[in-house]
Design a protein around this motif. Structure first.
Motif, PDB file in Angstrom:
ATOM      1  N   SER A  92      21.189 -29.169 -33.365  1.00 38.08           N
ATOM      2  CA  SER A  92      20.390 -30.309 -34.269  1.00 38.08           C
ATOM      3  C   SER A  92      20.636 -29.889 -35.692  1.00 38.08           C
ATOM      4  O   SER A  92      20.347 -28.726 -36.279  1.00 38.08           O
ATOM      5  CB  SER A  92      18.900 -30.335 -33.932  1.00 38.08           C
ATOM      6  OG  SER A  92      18.149 -31.029 -34.876  1.00 38.08           O
ATOM      7  N   LEU A  94      18.378 -30.285 -37.759  1.00 39.30           N
ATOM      8  CA  LEU A  94      17.069 -30.173 -38.220  1.00 39.30           C
ATOM      9  C   LEU A  94      16.602 -28.552 -38.445  1.00 39.30           C
ATOM     10  O   LEU A  94      15.620 -28.237 -39.042  1.00 39.30           O
ATOM     11  CB  LEU A  94      16.019 -30.702 -37.637  1.00 39.30           C
ATOM     12  CG  LEU A  94      16.232 -32.331 -37.398  1.00 39.30           C
ATOM     13  CD1 LEU A  94      15.223 -32.878 -36.567  1.00 39.30           C
ATOM     14  CD2 LEU A  94      15.924 -32.974 -38.978  1.00 39.30           C
ATOM     15  N   THR A 199      13.100 -24.110 -39.579  1.00 40.91           N
ATOM     16  CA  THR A 199      13.545 -25.704 -39.605  1.00 40.91           C
ATOM     17  C   THR A 199      14.220 -25.592 -40.968  1.00 40.91           C
ATOM     18  O   THR A 199      14.011 -24.513 -41.949  1.00 40.91           O
ATOM     19  CB  THR A 199      12.187 -26.473 -39.912  1.00 40.91           C
ATOM     20  OG1 THR A 199      11.418 -26.073 -40.783  1.00 40.91           O
ATOM     21  CG2 THR A 199      11.430 -26.517 -38.465  1.00 40.91           C
ATOM     22  N   THR A 207       7.029 -34.808 -43.527  1.00 44.53           N
ATOM     23  CA  THR A 207       8.052 -35.570 -42.885  1.00 44.53           C
ATOM     24  C   THR A 207       8.901 -34.786 -42.335  1.00 44.53           C
ATOM     25  O   THR A 207       9.264 -35.044 -40.987  1.00 44.53           O
ATOM     26  CB  THR A 207       8.677 -36.583 -43.976  1.00 44.53           C
ATOM     27  OG1 THR A 207       7.630 -37.551 -44.640  1.00 44.53           O
ATOM     28  CG2 THR A 207       9.708 -37.775 -43.196  1.00 44.53           C
ATOM     29  N   GLY A 208       9.408 -33.695 -42.888  1.00 45.68           N
ATOM     30  CA  GLY A 208      10.696 -32.974 -42.275  1.00 45.68           C
ATOM     31  C   GLY A 208      10.086 -32.278 -41.062  1.00 45.68           C
ATOM     32  O   GLY A 208      10.608 -32.068 -40.003  1.00 45.68           O
ATOM     33  N   GLN A 210       7.576 -33.212 -39.380  1.00 43.68           N
ATOM     34  CA  GLN A 210       7.313 -34.126 -38.056  1.00 43.68           C
ATOM     35  C   GLN A 210       8.520 -34.250 -37.550  1.00 43.68           C
ATOM     36  O   GLN A 210       8.435 -34.466 -36.132  1.00 43.68           O
ATOM     37  CB  GLN A 210       6.626 -35.455 -38.664  1.00 43.68           C
ATOM     38  CG  GLN A 210       6.484 -36.368 -37.583  1.00 43.68           C
ATOM     39  CD  GLN A 210       5.036 -35.797 -36.949  1.00 43.68           C
ATOM     40  OE1 GLN A 210       4.070 -35.786 -37.512  1.00 43.68           O
ATOM     41  NE2 GLN A 210       5.450 -35.805 -35.449  1.00 43.68           N
ATOM     42  N   ARG A 211       9.684 -34.326 -38.172  1.00 45.80           N
ATOM     43  CA  ARG A 211      10.940 -34.872 -37.221  1.00 45.80           C
ATOM     44  C   ARG A 211      11.244 -33.571 -36.384  1.00 45.80           C
ATOM     45  O   ARG A 211      11.841 -33.704 -35.566  1.00 45.80           O
ATOM     46  CB  ARG A 211      11.935 -34.940 -38.353  1.00 45.80           C
ATOM     47  CG  ARG A 211      11.709 -36.491 -38.949  1.00 45.80           C
ATOM     48  CD  ARG A 211      13.301 -36.759 -39.465  1.00 45.80           C
ATOM     49  NE  ARG A 211      13.483 -36.024 -40.904  1.00 45.80           N
ATOM     50  CZ  ARG A 211      13.364 -36.610 -41.987  1.00 45.80           C
ATOM     51  NH1 ARG A 211      12.727 -37.583 -41.992  1.00 45.80           N
ATOM     52  NH2 ARG A 211      13.415 -35.540 -43.084  1.00 45.80           N
ATOM     53  N   ALA A 212      11.078 -32.251 -36.982  1.00 47.61           N
ATOM     54  CA  ALA A 212      11.484 -31.061 -36.323  1.00 47.61           C
ATOM     55  C   ALA A 212      10.485 -30.952 -35.000  1.00 47.61           C
ATOM     56  O   ALA A 212      10.958 -30.667 -34.030  1.00 47.61           O
ATOM     57  CB  ALA A 212      11.419 -29.928 -37.268  1.00 47.61           C
ATOM     58  N   ASP A 214       9.125 -33.438 -33.585  1.00 43.39           N
ATOM     59  CA  ASP A 214       9.466 -34.585 -32.408  1.00 43.39           C
ATOM     60  C   ASP A 214      10.707 -34.021 -31.620  1.00 43.39           C
ATOM     61  O   ASP A 214      11.048 -34.500 -30.503  1.00 43.39           O
ATOM     62  CB  ASP A 214       9.521 -35.711 -33.401  1.00 43.39           C
ATOM     63  CG  ASP A 214       8.348 -36.340 -33.788  1.00 43.39           C
ATOM     64  OD1 ASP A 214       7.264 -35.941 -33.146  1.00 43.39           O
ATOM     65  OD2 ASP A 214       8.286 -37.054 -34.667  1.00 43.39           O
ATOM     66  N   ALA A 215      11.697 -33.296 -32.371  1.00 47.35           N
ATOM     67  CA  ALA A 215      12.771 -32.929 -31.869  1.00 47.35           C
ATOM     68  C   ALA A 215      12.889 -31.892 -30.605  1.00 47.35           C
ATOM     69  O   ALA A 215      13.368 -32.105 -29.672  1.00 47.35           O
ATOM     70  CB  ALA A 215      13.896 -32.744 -32.730  1.00 47.35           C
TER      71      ALA A 215
END
Length: 778
Positions: A92, A94, A199, A207-208, A210-212, A214-215
Motif C-alpha cells: 500500500s 499509505l 504511515t 484524513t491521512g 483515517q485512510r491508513a 481503514d486500510a
C-alpha cells in the motif's frame, strides 16, 4: 424610517438572506482546510527539547507509528495472518514501513545497495580481508554447511563468505526485540502476534491517518477469513482517528439536543414559530463569517478553533433574543434595535477587545480563535441591528404584560441589596482558590487527551512488548549537517557502551547504528583490498579447504563495487526499511541537523547528562519540555487575560462615564470569575489552558447581563422585558454549555463546565447588583 415591511417582503428578504448564506457556505467550503495539528496551539519553542517536541509531535516518525496486535486464535493461525497482513500493507502507498519480525537483514537492503554491507558493517574496523582472515572464515563456513544452519547459510556463502549480512541483521535487531514464534513477533505470553506500521501521513493528519487505519482494518478482514481473531490498533494516528470519530459523534448528539432545546425554548418564550427560524439567521451568519475570516487569513483552520468558535452560540444567540424580548406594539423593530444598540454594542466591543489580546499572544491557534470570535460577534451584532428588524412582526406580544414575570420581579425586588454578603462571598471564594488541596495548574498535556485510560494502557503494553525505547529521555547531538551529526554520535558511542556496562542505561539506539558517517565509510573502503589482492588472498585461503575457488565471483564483484561506490547518505535509503530507523534518529532541518540517541532503561540521568555534555550533546527530558511549553503558553494567556480585563473596564467606562454605574456592571462579572475558580478548585479540578480561554467567554456573558439590567433603569416595563430577555438568554446558553460539560472530550468539558458555572453566577449576581429599584408601574 419606522415603517415595517409587509409579510411577503419579509419572507422574500429572509429567503434572500438564506440564499446568501448558502452561497457563502459553498465558497468557504471550497477553501476551508481543517487541521488537527496540536502545534498550532503551542507557543514558539525556545529550548532544544521544546523544538524537538514540536517537530516530533507533528511530523516525526514517532507520530506516524501504528502498533498492531492480533489475538484470539492459535499462534500458528495468528502467524499466518500476520504475514498476510504485512504483505498486503507493504504493497500500500499509505505506509512507509510494515514490520512483524518476519523479514531478514537482507530484506532491509535492496539489491542495488547490497554491496554496501561492507561499509555498513564494523568488521573492517578491526579486520582485513587478507588470506589469514579469509581462511578462518572459510573454515567456519565449512562447519556451518555441515550443521543444522546449512539451509540459512548456504545461499549467502558465494557472495558473502564473511556473513556480513547476518552480522548486520543481528546488529539491527532492537535491544529488547519481542520473541519470534513461527517466524513473526509475538508478545511474551505467546498469545498476540505483533506488527508495527509507519504511515506516510503525519500522526496529526486526521484524513491521512483515517485512510491508513481503514486500510489496516480492511487488510485484516480480508486475511482473517473464518478465524475468530481480533485486531487491536494503537498509536498517535489511531488515537487521532478515535478522537475524530468521538468528537463527531458527540458533536452530533450535542448539536441535535441543543438545536431541539433552542427551538423549544424560543417557541415557548415567544409563542411563535418565527422566533426560532429568524434567530438562526444571525447565528449562521456569525459562524460563516468566523470560518471565512480564519480560512482567508490562515493556511488551515484548527479543529479546536471550529469546536470552540461554534460555542459562540452561547453569546451570539443573545443578540436576537434581546431584540425579540424588547419588541412591543407601538415601537417599530428598527426603532427597538436602535434603542438597544448602544448597550448591545458596548457588550460586543468589550468581548471583542478581550479576544483582541490573543492576536499578540504569539500562538497561531489563539490568533485563530480571536479572528473567529471577533468576526462572528461583529457579524451577529450587525445583522441583528440592521437586517433582522426588517423580518420581525411589528405587533408581537409584549413581555412586560406577563403576569408571571410581574410576580417574579416583585419577589426579586423584595430581596435585600447585597453588600456585606458580596464581601463574604469574595473572601470565601479567595480562600477556596488559595487553600484547596491539590495542584492548581494542569501541566500534563496527556491529560487533555480524550483517549480512554484502557486504550492508553494497551498502547503502553504493546510498546513494552515491542521493546520500544523510553520516549521521555533522548540525547541530542547538533551538527551543521547530517554528516557532522553522525560523526558526533560515533564519537559518543564508546562512552555509551560504558554507560551500559555501568548500568546507567539498559541500551541505546542511534542513526549511526544503521548508517555510519561518510568518514567511517571511506575508512572502511580504504581497508578493502583491490581486486587482484583479493583474488590472491582468496586463492591462498581456499587452498586448504574443500571449497572451489571459482565459486566466489559474486563476492569479488561486491567487494569491488563497495570499493568504488560513493558513500551512502540518508536519501539513498528512501524506500527501504532502514529509512524509517534513520529518519527517526537523524533530523535534518535546513541549515542544521540533529542526531538523536534514544535511551532504554535510564537509571542515572545525571551520569548520562555529563557524558552527553562532554561530547557537545544534551540530555533532553521531553516530559519536562512539554510541561515548560504549557507553562509558557499559560503565561501568555494570563497576560492576555490581564490586558483584556483592563481594556474591558476601560470600554465600559467610556460607555457609561459614571463610576457607580461602571461598578454595578463590572462587579458581577469579576465576582463570577472568582466564583468559577473557587468551584473548580473546590471540586479538585486542575485548571488547564482551556479553562482560562473559557473564562473570557463567561466574562462576556456576565457583562451582557449586567449591561442590560443596568440599561433598563427604573422603568418597570423595561425591567420586565430585560428580565425576560436575560432569562431566555441564560437558559439557552446554559443548555449549550451543560451539554458540553457532559462531553468525554477534556477540552470541551473544560469549556462547558467553566461557562455553565459562569452563566448561573453571572445571572444571579447581575440581577442582584446591576438592577435599579423599580419606579411606578407604567
Amino acid at each position: 424610517m419606522g415603517s415595517a415591511l409587509n409579510p411577503r417582503r419579509r419572507i422574500a428578504l429572509a429567503l434572500l438572506w438564506l440564499a446568501l448564506l448558502a452561497i457563502a457556505a459553498w465558497a468557504i467550503g471550497q477553501r476551508l482546510q481543517v487541521t488537527g495539528d496540536l502545534r498550532k496551539f503551542m507557543p514558539e519553542a525556545s529550548t532544544p527539547a521544546q523544538k524537538l517536541l514540536i517537530d516530533e509531535l507533528g511530523e516525526g516518525p514517532g507520530s506516524r507509528l501504528l502498533l498492531l496486535a492480533l489475538s484470539g486464535d492459535t499462534p500458528e493461525a495468528l502467524a499466518r495472518q500476520s504475514l498476510a497482513l504485512r504483505q498486503r500493507l507493504a504493497a500500500s502507498p499509505l505506509f512507509k514501513l510494515v514490520a512483524n519480525g518476519g523479514d531478514s537483514g537482507l530484506d532491509a537492503i535492496p539489491a542495488r545497495l547490497r554491496p554496501y554491507r561492507y561499509l555498513l558493517s564494523d568488521t573492517l574496523d578491526s579486520q582485513r580481508f587478507d588470506s589469514a582472515y579469509l581462511h578462518e572464515q572459510f573454515q567456519a563456513r565449512v562447519q556451518d554447511l555441515g550443521s543444522p544452519a546449512a539451509s540459512l547459510v548456504e545461499p549467502l556463502v558465494p557472495a558473502d563468505p564473511t556473513l556480513e549480512t547476518l552480522k548486520l541483521a543481528e546488529a539491527w535487531q532492537p535491544a529488547n526485540a519481542p520473541q519470534r514464534l513461527h517466524g513473526v513477533w509475538f508478545d511474551r505470553a505467546g498469545k498476540q502476534a505483533l506488527l508495527v506500521a509507519e504511515t506516510v501521513a503525519p500522526g496529526f493528519d486526521p484524513t491521512g491517518q483515517q485512510r491508513a487505519v481503514d486500510a489496516i482494518r480492511a487488510a485484516f478482514a480480508a486475511g482473517r477469513g473464518a478465524s475468530a481473531s481480533q485486531l487491536a490498533l494503537t498509536g498517535p494516528g489511531a488515537f487521532s482517528v478515535e478522537i475524530g470519530g468521538r468528537t463527531q459523534r458527540e458533536a452530533g448528539w450535542i448539536g441535535s439536543i441543543d438545536t431541539i432545546g433552542l427551538v423549544l425554548l424560543l417557541w415557548f418564550a415567544y409563542r411563535s414559530w418565527k422566533a426560532p427560524l429568524l434567530g438562526v439567521l444571525p447565528l449562521a451568519s456569525a459562524g460563516l463569517a468566523g470560518l471565512g475570516a480564519v480560512a482567508l487569513l490562515f493556511d488551515g483552520v484548527h479543529g479546536i478553533t471550529v469546536a470552540f468558535g461554534f460555542t459562540l452560540i452561547g453569546v451570539v444567540q443573545d443578540y436576537p433574543i434581546h431584540l425579540f424580548s424588547h419588541q412591543r406594539a407601538g415601537l417599530s423593530p428598527r426603532d427597538s434595535a436602535r434603542a438597544l444598540w448602544p448597550t448591545l454594542a458596548t457588550g460586543v466591543v468589550s468581548t471583542c477587545i478581550a479576544y483582541v489580546t490573543f492576536l499578540v499572544s504569539g500562538v497561531d491557534g489563539l490568533r485563530q480563535l480571536a479572528v473567529f470570535t471577533i468576526s462572528g460577534l461583529a457579524t451577529a451584532a450587525l445583522t441583528t441591528r440592521y437586517l433582522l428588524p426588517a423580518l420581525i412582526d411589528p405587533a408581537p406580544r409584549d413581555a412586560a404584560e406577563s403576569p408571571l414575570l410581574a410576580r417574579l420581579w416583585a419577589r426579586i425586588e423584595r430581596l435585600p441589596r447585597p453588600r456585606f454578603a458580596l464581601a463574604l462571598l469574595a473572601a470565601g471564594a479567595l480562600a477556596v482558590v488559595a487553600f484547596a488541596p491539590g495542584a492548581f495548574w494542569q501541566n500534563d498535556l496527556s491529560k487533555l487527551t480524550p483517549v480512554p485510560a484502557d486504550a492508553l494502557a494497551r498502547d503502553a503494553q504493546l510498546r513494552s512488548e515491542l521493546g520500544a525505547p523510553d520516549v521521555r529521555y533522548m540525547i541530542a547531538l547538533p551538527g551543521r549537517d547530517a554528516e557532522a551529526a553522525l560523526q558526533a554520535v560515533e564519537r559518543l558511542q564508546p562512552a555509551l557502551a560504558q554507560l551500559v556496562e555501568g548500568r546507567a542505561i539498559a541500551g541505546y539506539d542511534s542513526a549511526a547504528r544503521y548508517l555510519p558517517s561518510i568518514a567511517t565509510q571511506r575508512a572502511r573502503q580504504a581497508a578493502l583490498p583491490d581486486t587482484p589482492a583479493l583474488q590472491a588472498a582468496l586463492a591462498t585461503a581456499l587452498a586448504a579447504t574443500p571449497l572451489r575457488s571459482d565459486a566466489f565471483g559474486a563476492f569479488v564483484a561486491d567487494v569491488a563495487a563497495a570499493k568504488r561506490a560513493p558513500p551512502l547518505v540518508p536519501r539513498d535509503l528512501d524506500g527501504t526499511p532502514l529509512a524509517a530507523s534513520v529518519d527517526g534518529l537523524l533530523l535534518a532541518r535546513g541549515d542544521h541537523a540533529t542526531a538523536l540517541v534514544s535511551l532504554a532503561g535510564l537509571a542515572d540521568p545525571a551520569a548520562v547528562a555529563r557524558v552527553a555534555q562532554a561530547q557537545g550533546g544534551q540530555l533532553l527530558d521531553l516530559k519536562q519540555a512539554s510541561e515548560s511549553l504549557v507553562v509558557a503558553y499559560r503565561q501568555r494567556v494570563l497576560l492576555a487575560l490581564a490586558l483584556a480585563a483592563l481594556l474591558l473596564v476601560a470600554t465600559v467606562w467610556i460607555a457609561l462615564r459614571d463610576p457607580r454605574r461602571v461598578l454595578r456592571v463590572v462587579l458581577p462579572m469579576a465576582l463570577t470569575t472568582l466564583l468559577i475558580l473557587a468551584v473548580l478548585r473546590g471540586c479538585g479540578v486542575e485548571l488547564n489552558l482551556f479553562h482560562l480561554v473559557a473564562l473570557i467567554l463567561a466574562a462576556g456573558l456576565g457583562l451582557d447581563y449586567a449591561l442590560f439590567f443596568e440599561h433598563a433603569g427604573d422603568d418597570r416595563a423595561e425591567q420586565l422585558r430585560t428580565l425576560h430577555a436575560v432569562i431566555v438568554c441564560s437558559l439557552t446558553t446554559l443548555l449549550v454549555f451543560c451539554l458540553l460539560a457532559l462531553s468525554s472530550i477534556p477540552v470541551l468539558r473544560a469549556i462547558g463546565s467553566t461557562v455553565a458555572i459562569g452563566v448561573f453566577g453571572n445571572f444571579v449576581l447581575a440581577l442582584l447588583v446591576a438592577r435599579e429599584p423599580a419606579g411606578a408601574p407604567a
